[in-house]
Design a protein around this motif. Structure first.
Motif, PDB file in Angstrom:
ATOM      1  N   ALA A  31       0.839  -1.206   0.000  1.00 22.94           N
ATOM      2  CA  ALA A  31       0.000   0.000   0.000  1.00 22.94           C
ATOM      3  C   ALA A  31       0.875   1.258   0.000  1.00 22.94           C
ATOM      4  CB  ALA A  31      -0.947  -0.005   1.199  1.00 22.94           C
ATOM      5  N   ALA A  32       1.882   1.291   0.846  1.00 19.58           N
ATOM      6  CA  ALA A  32       2.785   2.450   0.896  1.00 19.58           C
ATOM      7  C   ALA A  32       3.517   2.617  -0.435  1.00 19.58           C
ATOM      8  CB  ALA A  32       3.787   2.290   2.038  1.00 19.58           C
ATOM      9  N   GLU A  33       3.921   1.499  -1.031  1.00 18.95           N
ATOM     10  CA  GLU A  33       4.607   1.580  -2.327  1.00 18.95           C
ATOM     11  C   GLU A  33       3.660   2.077  -3.419  1.00 18.95           C
ATOM     12  OE1 GLU A  33       7.415  -1.315  -3.668  1.00 18.95           O
ATOM     13  OE2 GLU A  33       7.789  -2.051  -1.630  1.00 18.95           O
ATOM     14  N   CYS A  34       2.405   1.660  -3.386  1.00 16.71           N
ATOM     15  CA  CYS A  34       1.433   2.135  -4.383  1.00 16.71           C
ATOM     16  C   CYS A  34       1.275   3.646  -4.297  1.00 16.71           C
ATOM     17  CB  CYS A  34       0.072   1.469  -4.188  1.00 16.71           C
ATOM     18  SG  CYS A  34       0.003  -0.251  -4.705  1.00 16.71           S
ATOM     19  N   HIS A  35       1.044   4.158  -3.089  1.00 14.15           N
ATOM     20  CA  HIS A  35       0.866   5.607  -2.927  1.00 14.15           C
ATOM     21  C   HIS A  35       2.110   6.367  -3.396  1.00 14.15           C
ATOM     22  CE1 HIS A  35      -2.993   5.287  -0.943  1.00 14.15           C
ATOM     23  NE2 HIS A  35      -2.490   4.416  -0.086  1.00 14.15           N
ATOM     24  N   SER A  36       3.283   5.837  -3.097  1.00 15.91           N
ATOM     25  CA  SER A  36       4.533   6.497  -3.473  1.00 15.91           C
ATOM     26  C   SER A  36       4.780   6.460  -4.983  1.00 15.91           C
ATOM     27  CB  SER A  36       5.695   5.841  -2.724  1.00 15.91           C
ATOM     28  OG  SER A  36       6.885   6.544  -2.971  1.00 15.91           O
ATOM     29  N   VAL A  37       4.526   5.311  -5.614  1.00 16.56           N
ATOM     30  CA  VAL A  37       4.744   5.223  -7.059  1.00 16.56           C
ATOM     31  C   VAL A  37       3.760   6.135  -7.793  1.00 16.56           C
ATOM     32  CG1 VAL A  37       3.288   3.208  -7.619  1.00 16.56           C
ATOM     33  CG2 VAL A  37       5.311   3.664  -8.969  1.00 16.56           C
ATOM     34  N   PHE A  38       2.525   6.224  -7.316  1.00 12.64           N
ATOM     35  CA  PHE A  38       1.556   7.109  -7.962  1.00 12.64           C
ATOM     36  C   PHE A  38       1.988   8.566  -7.802  1.00 12.64           C
ATOM     37  CE2 PHE A  38      -1.927   3.703  -7.182  1.00 12.64           C
ATOM     38  CZ  PHE A  38      -1.437   2.949  -8.244  1.00 12.64           C
TER      39      PHE A  38
END
Length: 137
Positions: free
Chosen positions: A58-65
């Motif tokens: 989840a943290a990686e998704c928010h960061s990549v977006f």
């Protein structure tokens, strides 16, 4: 053809730009979740040998977006101008449900074409990477 780089997204790991504009199309290089500030990967825990102990998709998704958004804006485009998104996940079975939910929150009004594939690994210990094509007016 114009090459674009920005300080607001993680630096590329090799000899390539964040994006390249050709006519009214913008092609983003693979963008991961590394922090633009310190190159860290949100939620990643590694042992002394660099093996992944835990990660937070989840943290990686928010960061990549956030990184994709920064590159789009630095290029003169915007989030709503994405037309095609290819997503690379390193663990489809475990991560797809969380990623798909978060993707839906970010992309509900975009309706870009999407392909999601599982890969064995990515160049750094990240769990997600995006490849994007967008338009520029």
């Amino acid at each position: 053809m114009e090459m674009i780089n920005t300080e607001n997204a993680a630096k590329p790991l090799g000899a390539y730009p964040h994006a390249r504009r050709v006519g009214n199309l913008l092609f983003l290089s693979g963008i991961g979740p590394r922090s633009a500030v310190d190159n860290s990967i949100p939620g990643l825990e590694q042992d002394a040998e660099g093996n992944i102990i835990a990660y937070d998709i989840a943290a990686e998704c928010h960061s990549v977006f956030a990184n994709v958004k920064a590159v789009l804006e630095a290029s003169g485009s915007s989030w709503d101008k994405m037309v095609d998104v290819t997503v690379f996940l390193t663990n489809m079975k475990k991560d797809f449900p969380i990623y798909n939910k978060i993707y839906g929150e970010y992309f509900s009004n975009v309706q870009a074409c999407r392909t999601t594939v599982e890969v064995i690994s990515l160049p750094t210990p990240i769990a997600i990477e995006l490849k994007v094509i967008a338009t520029i007016d």
